[in-house]
Write an enzyme that holds these catalytic residues in place. Structure first.
Site, short mmCIF file in Angstrom:
data_model
loop_
_atom_site.label_atom_id
_atom_site.label_comp_id
_atom_site.label_asym_id
_atom_site.label_seq_id
_atom_site.Cartn_x
_atom_site.Cartn_y
_atom_site.Cartn_z
N MET A 161 4.89 2.98 -7.31
CA MET A 161 5.60 3.86 -6.39
C MET A 161 6.33 3.11 -5.27
SD MET A 161 5.13 6.61 -7.84
CE MET A 161 4.04 7.20 -9.11
N CYS A 162 6.39 1.78 -5.36
CA CYS A 162 7.12 1.00 -4.35
C CYS A 162 8.61 1.05 -4.62
CB CYS A 162 6.65 -0.45 -4.37
SG CYS A 162 5.08 -0.70 -3.57
N HIS A 163 9.37 1.13 -3.54
CA HIS A 163 10.82 1.09 -3.64
C HIS A 163 11.29 -0.36 -3.78
CE1 HIS A 163 10.07 4.92 -1.59
NE2 HIS A 163 11.20 5.32 -2.15
N MET A 195 3.38 -3.53 1.36
CA MET A 195 2.97 -3.87 -0.01
C MET A 195 3.53 -5.22 -0.43
SD MET A 195 0.87 -1.57 -0.68
CE MET A 195 0.50 -2.23 -2.30
N GLU A 196 4.71 -5.56 0.04
CA GLU A 196 5.30 -6.85 -0.29
C GLU A 196 4.50 -7.99 0.33
OE1 GLU A 196 8.15 -3.80 -1.35
OE2 GLU A 196 6.89 -4.06 0.41
N ASP A 214 -5.47 -20.47 -10.03
CA ASP A 214 -4.98 -20.99 -11.31
C ASP A 214 -4.83 -22.50 -11.29
OD1 ASP A 214 -3.77 -20.81 -13.99
OD2 ASP A 214 -1.93 -21.38 -12.94
#
Length: 155
Positions: free
Chosen positions: A74-76, A111-112, A126
């Protein structure tokens, strides 16, 4: 406060930001990778076989911030104007990660910033997993955000 990612029938939706004002927005997130002291020393000394761990994690975090809308449904999609990652090596065995993301737009970049920290942490894991499978990733959280209607938030 209502959850804005659901419509009247309870179905998921992307929030319509068409009528929102464009403002300068900034978000800062934090995270941490905990490891054996020997692993931290090898990162610090540049002795990880895969290369410069923090340089690669920095690029991975920036790339992740730019791709957040591809990962979180749902992120733009945003035209990010700035993304920065900083790392702090903490004895006996922690790498603290801070991501700062900026945009001039209609929706925030929390969110970014969180995605940048998460992917940077996964990249550290990793690159070091061959010598330390005990590493843990944690304490990922929003530190601060500014811009937009909801105003300034500081944890």
């Amino acid at each position: 406060m209502d959850l804005t990612h659901f419509d009247q029938e309870g179905r998921a939706r992307m929030v319509d930001v068409s009528d929102k004002a464009e403002t300068a927005r900034v978000a800062v997130a934090h995270g941490k990778v905990t490891m054996k002291p020997e692993t931290l020393e090898r990162i610090r000394s540049g002795l990880i076989a895969k290369g410069d761990v923090l340089a690669v994690a920095q690029v991975a975090g920036i790339m992740a911030a730019k791709q957040t809308a591809q990962l979180i449904p749902m992120c733009h999609p945003l035209a990010i104007t700035g993304a920065k990652l900083e790392f702090k090596l903490v004895e006996p065995g922690e790498v603290e990660i801070e991501a700062s993301v900026k945009v001039y737009g209609k929706t925030g970049v929390e969110m970014e910033a969180l995605t940048a920290v998460s992917v940077a942490a996964l990249t550290i894991y990793d690159m070091c997993k061959a010598i330390d499978k005990t590493m843990t990733i944690g304490e990922i959280y929003l530190v601060e955000k500014s811009g937009g209607k909801s105003g300034h938030f500081v944890r």
